[in-house]
Scaffold this motif. Sequence first.
Motif: not given
Length: 473
Positions: A88-101
């Motif tokens: 996953x690539x993201x412009x927002x380094x949100x750890x909660x988004x990373x965990x959910x992905x």
Amino acid sequence: MPPNRPLLLIVDDDSLVSESLSFAFAQEYDVITSHARAHALTLLRQLRQAPQLALVDLGLPPLPHRPDEGFALISDLLTLSPDMKIIVLSGQSDESNARHARTLGAIDFVAKPCDPSHLSKLLGQAQRFGKETPDTRAGGLIGESLSMQRLRLQLGQYANLPYPVLIEGESGSGKDIVASHYLHRQTERRDQPYLALNCAAISPTLLEPTLFGYAKGAFTGATSAKSGYFEDADHGTLFLDEIGELPLDLQPKLLRVLENGEYQRVGETQTRVSTARIVAATNRDLRQEIKAGRFRADLFHRLSVFTVAVPPLRDTGLDRLLLLEHFRKGYAASVRAEPFELAAPAQSLWLDYAFPGNVRELRNIVIRLSARYPGQTVSASQLRDELDQPDTIEPATSTAGLIADDLDVVKRAARQHLERSSPINLDATLELWQRGYIEAAIELSAGNMSEAARRLGINRTTLYNRMEIWTRR
């Protein structure tokens, strides 16, 4: 050009990103690009083989500043191809988004701007994981919990019968292993063909000719006659995954095959007969699909002569430790590295975690830990970075040291929870604690409900009533 290069899918609505990454990886991969979820799914359904690898931006249109479409695409891609490795690539380094992905099945998360050399390394690791990481397919389902023992007992009873079997279970729980290992390889049909078709992975217009075959000239591009899956399966097993995605207008034709074995190739009048055993799987509630008018009741009843439910990992207790050992040691041996260890607090955290992505999520976590901490002891904080639990209470204030009748300990845990997550949903939090105690009591009582009720200080009727409330939600 090197032959048989891996196929890489890049999905990003920023054309500059897509073009630069395509250029960077053009020497190593056959690259296809897309700008949106719907477009990517259309592309994939037109391919003969799904990509082995994917780079997916979370912020896709129509909501480029929110991760919703990216999350949905991860689930869609793994539905189409469960073995696809997604970064996953993201412009927002949100750890909660990373965990959910990661929970949804992505193997890693990279914040933009992306360093192509770092991505190249991750893609190379992903290919190696796909080839060398041990899987459960060779040895069947791993686990000794009551739910897994019950499942294996059912499968042993149904294995050699000619009737259809419907496999129900959440994504990532191992439905394909049930079909291939227990309902084919361990049966009298083991020497016959085993064919698997993901009904979600093919365009609805191509499903009928794929299943039943077609005559020469049946449609544009049909330059010669071709057999379909029913014919090619012969006396073996045909596994229809994601059966809930079968178009409504095609369902009567499948029903006909199930009732008397008869079907026709597209463009032919000749009736053929299939002797294949049908096994279907779904992560949808087909009873609800029937109520919504999307699935035929008569087809459901024919498919579900026998029904087995693959339990979610959260219901299998200590099995998650057996799976940890299986993947941890197997991967380390395959790459000639020392396996990591979990520190005692990390092991408690591992047992407390619900693994919403089931075995697929557990396997990906082990892959990441193996790559990052070979031969090392993984701490609770290092493990917590890999888990999707943004709103949970810290382990030090939950299972470690929490005494049900110690008000000060409970207050301290509640205060930390409120400081981190306020406002909370009090009803949901209390229900979660209640369910945790009940499930723990059942596990400690080895499934004896009378003993579990005694441990909880309630009668068995009350215990069943509280459990029934969960099943209705």
